[in-house]
Design a protein around this motif. Structure first.
Motif, PDB file in Angstrom:
ATOM      1  N   GLN A   1       0.841  -1.196   0.000  1.00  0.00           N
ATOM      2  CA  GLN A   1       0.000   0.000   0.000  1.00  0.00           C
ATOM      3  C   GLN A   1       0.878   1.250   0.000  1.00  0.00           C
ATOM      4  O   GLN A   1       1.866   1.312   0.736  1.00  0.00           O
ATOM      5  N   VAL A   2       0.512   2.198  -0.814  1.00  0.00           N
ATOM      6  CA  VAL A   2       1.240   3.463  -0.893  1.00  0.00           C
ATOM      7  C   VAL A   2       0.248   4.601  -0.708  1.00  0.00           C
ATOM      8  O   VAL A   2      -0.812   4.609  -1.341  1.00  0.00           O
ATOM      9  N   GLN A   3       0.585   5.527   0.130  1.00  0.00           N
ATOM     10  CA  GLN A   3      -0.216   6.743   0.286  1.00  0.00           C
ATOM     11  C   GLN A   3       0.563   7.918  -0.257  1.00  0.00           C
ATOM     12  O   GLN A   3       1.762   8.056   0.018  1.00  0.00           O
ATOM     13  N   LEU A   4      -0.124   8.749  -1.002  1.00  0.00           N
ATOM     14  CA  LEU A   4       0.505   9.883  -1.663  1.00  0.00           C
ATOM     15  C   LEU A   4      -0.143  11.178  -1.193  1.00  0.00           C
ATOM     16  O   LEU A   4      -1.375  11.284  -1.162  1.00  0.00           O
ATOM     17  N   VAL A   5       0.683  12.156  -0.846  1.00  0.00           N
ATOM     18  CA  VAL A   5       0.172  13.444  -0.390  1.00  0.00           C
ATOM     19  C   VAL A   5       0.867  14.559  -1.170  1.00  0.00           C
ATOM     20  O   VAL A   5       2.091  14.726  -1.058  1.00  0.00           O
ATOM     21  N   GLU A   6       0.074  15.300  -1.929  1.00  0.00           N
ATOM     22  CA  GLU A   6       0.614  16.409  -2.701  1.00  0.00           C
ATOM     23  C   GLU A   6       0.624  17.696  -1.880  1.00  0.00           C
ATOM     24  O   GLU A   6      -0.205  17.881  -0.977  1.00  0.00           O
ATOM     25  N   SER A   7       1.530  18.579  -2.233  1.00  0.00           N
ATOM     26  CA  SER A   7       1.596  19.902  -1.627  1.00  0.00           C
ATOM     27  C   SER A   7       2.248  20.861  -2.616  1.00  0.00           C
ATOM     28  O   SER A   7       2.829  20.427  -3.621  1.00  0.00           O
ATOM     29  N   GLY A   8       2.141  22.148  -2.311  1.00  0.00           N
ATOM     30  CA  GLY A   8       2.824  23.140  -3.127  1.00  0.00           C
ATOM     31  C   GLY A   8       1.944  23.916  -4.081  1.00  0.00           C
ATOM     32  O   GLY A   8       2.417  24.834  -4.753  1.00  0.00           O
ATOM     33  N   GLY A   9       0.679  23.554  -4.145  1.00  0.00           N
ATOM     34  CA  GLY A   9      -0.214  24.302  -5.015  1.00  0.00           C
ATOM     35  C   GLY A   9      -0.515  25.671  -4.453  1.00  0.00           C
ATOM     36  O   GLY A   9      -0.144  26.009  -3.328  1.00  0.00           O
ATOM     37  N   GLY A  10      -1.188  26.482  -5.259  1.00  0.00           N
ATOM     38  CA  GLY A  10      -1.549  27.818  -4.809  1.00  0.00           C
ATOM     39  C   GLY A  10      -1.914  28.713  -5.962  1.00  0.00           C
ATOM     40  O   GLY A  10      -2.147  28.249  -7.080  1.00  0.00           O
ATOM     41  N   LEU A  11      -1.954  30.000  -5.673  1.00  0.00           N
ATOM     42  CA  LEU A  11      -2.300  31.021  -6.665  1.00  0.00           C
ATOM     43  C   LEU A  11      -1.016  31.703  -7.131  1.00  0.00           C
ATOM     44  O   LEU A  11      -0.206  32.134  -6.303  1.00  0.00           O
ATOM     45  N   VAL A  12      -0.851  31.817  -8.428  1.00  0.00           N
ATOM     46  CA  VAL A  12       0.344  32.443  -8.981  1.00  0.00           C
ATOM     47  C   VAL A  12      -0.060  33.237 -10.221  1.00  0.00           C
ATOM     48  O   VAL A  12      -1.026  32.879 -10.907  1.00  0.00           O
ATOM     49  N   GLN A  13       0.668  34.282 -10.499  1.00  0.00           N
ATOM     50  CA  GLN A  13       0.397  35.067 -11.700  1.00  0.00           C
ATOM     51  C   GLN A  13       0.988  34.374 -12.925  1.00  0.00           C
ATOM     52  O   GLN A  13       1.959  33.619 -12.814  1.00  0.00           O
ATOM     53  N   ALA A  14       0.398  34.671 -14.065  1.00  0.00           N
ATOM     54  CA  ALA A  14       0.920  34.142 -15.316  1.00  0.00           C
ATOM     55  C   ALA A  14       2.390  34.508 -15.461  1.00  0.00           C
ATOM     56  O   ALA A  14       2.791  35.632 -15.147  1.00  0.00           O
ATOM     57  N   GLY A  15       3.167  33.540 -15.914  1.00  0.00           N
ATOM     58  CA  GLY A  15       4.597  33.733 -16.032  1.00  0.00           C
ATOM     59  C   GLY A  15       5.373  33.285 -14.813  1.00  0.00           C
ATOM     60  O   GLY A  15       6.614  33.198 -14.863  1.00  0.00           O
ATOM     61  N   GLY A  16       4.674  33.021 -13.747  1.00  0.00           N
ATOM     62  CA  GLY A  16       5.315  32.615 -12.514  1.00  0.00           C
ATOM     63  C   GLY A  16       5.624  31.127 -12.462  1.00  0.00           C
ATOM     64  O   GLY A  16       5.416  30.391 -13.437  1.00  0.00           O
ATOM     65  N   SER A  17       6.100  30.698 -11.299  1.00  0.00           N
ATOM     66  CA  SER A  17       6.522  29.311 -11.102  1.00  0.00           C
ATOM     67  C   SER A  17       5.953  28.761  -9.798  1.00  0.00           C
ATOM     68  O   SER A  17       5.684  29.514  -8.857  1.00  0.00           O
ATOM     69  N   LEU A  18       5.791  27.457  -9.789  1.00  0.00           N
ATOM     70  CA  LEU A  18       5.440  26.719  -8.584  1.00  0.00           C
ATOM     71  C   LEU A  18       6.175  25.385  -8.625  1.00  0.00           C
ATOM     72  O   LEU A  18       6.458  24.854  -9.708  1.00  0.00           O
ATOM     73  N   ARG A  19       6.442  24.846  -7.441  1.00  0.00           N
ATOM     74  CA  ARG A  19       6.973  23.494  -7.371  1.00  0.00           C
ATOM     75  C   ARG A  19       6.028  22.649  -6.525  1.00  0.00           C
ATOM     76  O   ARG A  19       5.821  22.942  -5.355  1.00  0.00           O
ATOM     77  N   LEU A  20       5.499  21.625  -7.144  1.00  0.00           N
ATOM     78  CA  LEU A  20       4.650  20.685  -6.433  1.00  0.00           C
ATOM     79  C   LEU A  20       5.499  19.541  -5.898  1.00  0.00           C
ATOM     80  O   LEU A  20       6.468  19.127  -6.526  1.00  0.00           O
ATOM     81  N   SER A  21       5.091  19.051  -4.747  1.00  0.00           N
ATOM     82  CA  SER A  21       5.745  17.894  -4.156  1.00  0.00           C
ATOM     83  C   SER A  21       4.698  16.814  -3.909  1.00  0.00           C
ATOM     84  O   SER A  21       3.536  17.115  -3.653  1.00  0.00           O
ATOM     85  N   CYS A  22       5.146  15.587  -3.951  1.00  0.00           N
ATOM     86  CA  CYS A  22       4.277  14.455  -3.655  1.00  0.00           C
ATOM     87  C   CYS A  22       5.069  13.513  -2.758  1.00  0.00           C
ATOM     88  O   CYS A  22       6.042  12.890  -3.201  1.00  0.00           O
TER      89      CYS A  22
END
Length: 124
Positions: A1-22
Protein backbone atom coordinates in the motif's frame (compact mmCIF):
# COMPACT_ATOMS: atom_id res chain seq x y z
CA UNK A 1 0.00 0.00 0.00
CA UNK A 2 1.24 3.46 -0.89
CA UNK A 3 -0.22 6.74 0.29
CA UNK A 4 0.51 9.88 -1.66
CA UNK A 5 0.17 13.44 -0.39
CA UNK A 6 0.61 16.41 -2.70
CA UNK A 7 1.60 19.90 -1.63
CA UNK A 8 2.82 23.14 -3.13
CA UNK A 9 -0.21 24.30 -5.02
CA UNK A 10 -1.55 27.82 -4.81
CA UNK A 11 -2.30 31.02 -6.67
CA UNK A 12 0.34 32.44 -8.98
CA UNK A 13 0.40 35.07 -11.70
CA UNK A 14 0.92 34.14 -15.32
CA UNK A 15 4.60 33.73 -16.03
CA UNK A 16 5.31 32.61 -12.51
CA UNK A 17 6.52 29.31 -11.10
CA UNK A 18 5.44 26.72 -8.58
CA UNK A 19 6.97 23.49 -7.37
CA UNK A 20 4.65 20.69 -6.43
CA UNK A 21 5.74 17.89 -4.16
CA UNK A 22 4.28 14.46 -3.65
CA UNK A 23 5.34 12.59 -0.54
CA UNK A 24 4.84 8.84 -0.52
CA UNK A 25 4.55 6.50 2.40
CA UNK A 26 5.96 3.00 2.39
CA UNK A 27 9.35 1.47 1.86
CA UNK A 28 8.87 0.52 -1.77
CA UNK A 29 8.64 3.99 -3.30
CA UNK A 30 11.66 3.37 -5.48
CA UNK A 31 9.86 0.43 -7.08
CA UNK A 32 7.17 2.63 -8.59
CA UNK A 33 7.11 4.79 -11.63
CA UNK A 34 5.35 8.06 -10.87
CA UNK A 35 3.18 10.44 -12.76
CA UNK A 36 1.55 13.83 -12.47
CA UNK A 37 -1.89 14.44 -13.88
CA UNK A 38 -4.20 17.41 -13.81
CA UNK A 39 -7.89 18.05 -14.11
CA UNK A 40 -9.40 21.41 -14.90
CA UNK A 41 -13.05 22.18 -14.13
CA UNK A 42 -15.30 20.51 -16.67
CA UNK A 43 -12.45 18.65 -18.32
CA UNK A 44 -11.08 15.14 -18.17
CA UNK A 45 -8.00 14.25 -16.22
CA UNK A 46 -4.92 14.59 -18.40
CA UNK A 47 -1.36 13.40 -18.21
CA UNK A 48 1.25 16.02 -17.39
CA UNK A 49 4.53 14.21 -16.72
CA UNK A 50 5.92 10.82 -15.77
CA UNK A 51 9.16 9.46 -14.40
CA UNK A 52 10.62 5.97 -14.20
CA UNK A 53 11.44 4.30 -10.89
CA UNK A 54 15.10 5.29 -11.13
CA UNK A 55 14.46 8.77 -12.46
CA UNK A 56 16.47 8.04 -15.57
CA UNK A 57 13.51 8.43 -17.91
CA UNK A 58 11.01 11.25 -17.99
CA UNK A 59 7.99 11.93 -20.18
CA UNK A 60 5.93 15.05 -20.75
CA UNK A 61 2.72 16.13 -22.36
CA UNK A 62 3.35 18.38 -25.31
CA UNK A 63 1.52 21.21 -23.57
CA UNK A 64 4.09 21.38 -20.76
CA UNK A 65 7.27 20.27 -22.49
CA UNK A 66 10.04 22.79 -21.92
CA UNK A 67 8.19 24.44 -19.04
CA UNK A 68 7.67 21.66 -16.48
CA UNK A 69 10.24 19.31 -15.01
CA UNK A 70 9.50 16.13 -13.11
CA UNK A 71 12.08 14.69 -10.73
CA UNK A 72 12.24 12.34 -7.78
CA UNK A 73 14.28 11.76 -4.67
CA UNK A 74 13.94 8.13 -3.68
CA UNK A 75 15.79 8.74 -0.42
CA UNK A 76 13.03 11.18 0.56
CA UNK A 77 10.16 9.19 -1.00
CA UNK A 78 9.19 12.31 -2.91
CA UNK A 79 8.45 13.25 -6.48
CA UNK A 80 8.44 16.85 -7.66
CA UNK A 81 6.95 18.86 -10.46
CA UNK A 82 8.69 22.14 -11.16
CA UNK A 83 6.35 24.35 -13.17
CA UNK A 84 7.71 27.46 -14.90
CA UNK A 85 6.19 29.99 -17.27
CA UNK A 86 2.73 29.19 -16.02
CA UNK A 87 -0.30 30.29 -17.97
CA UNK A 88 -4.00 30.39 -17.06
CA UNK A 89 -4.41 27.19 -19.09
CA UNK A 90 -2.37 25.41 -16.43
CA UNK A 91 -5.07 26.07 -13.84
CA UNK A 92 -6.24 22.71 -12.51
CA UNK A 93 -6.14 20.28 -9.67
CA UNK A 94 -2.86 18.39 -9.86
CA UNK A 95 -2.56 14.78 -8.80
CA UNK A 96 0.39 12.49 -8.37
CA UNK A 97 0.07 8.78 -8.95
CA UNK A 98 2.16 5.63 -8.61
CA UNK A 99 2.29 2.59 -10.83
CA UNK A 100 3.93 -0.83 -10.45
CA UNK A 101 4.22 -1.38 -14.14
CA UNK A 102 6.25 1.55 -15.34
CA UNK A 103 4.62 1.32 -18.75
CA UNK A 104 2.23 3.64 -20.54
CA UNK A 105 2.84 6.38 -18.02
CA UNK A 106 0.46 8.62 -19.91
CA UNK A 107 -2.48 6.30 -19.24
CA UNK A 108 -4.21 7.02 -15.92
CA UNK A 109 -5.71 3.52 -15.92
CA UNK A 110 -2.22 2.04 -15.42
CA UNK A 111 -1.75 3.69 -12.03
CA UNK A 112 -2.35 1.88 -8.77
CA UNK A 113 -2.36 4.72 -6.26
CA UNK A 114 -3.45 8.35 -6.35
CA UNK A 115 -3.08 11.34 -4.12
CA UNK A 116 -5.89 13.70 -3.18
CA UNK A 117 -4.63 16.52 -5.36
CA UNK A 118 -3.44 20.06 -4.91
CA UNK A 119 -5.00 23.06 -6.57
CA UNK A 120 -3.06 25.34 -8.89
CA UNK A 121 -4.58 28.61 -10.04
CA UNK A 122 -2.81 30.86 -12.52
CA UNK A 123 -4.18 34.37 -12.85
CA UNK A 124 -3.81 36.42 -16.01
Amino acid sequence: QVQLVESGGGLVQAGGSLRLSCAASGRTFSSYAMGWFRQAPGKEREFVAGISWSGANTYYADSVKGRFTISRDNAKNTVYLQMNSLTPDDTADYYCAATFLGLELGNPDKYNYWGQGTQVTVSS
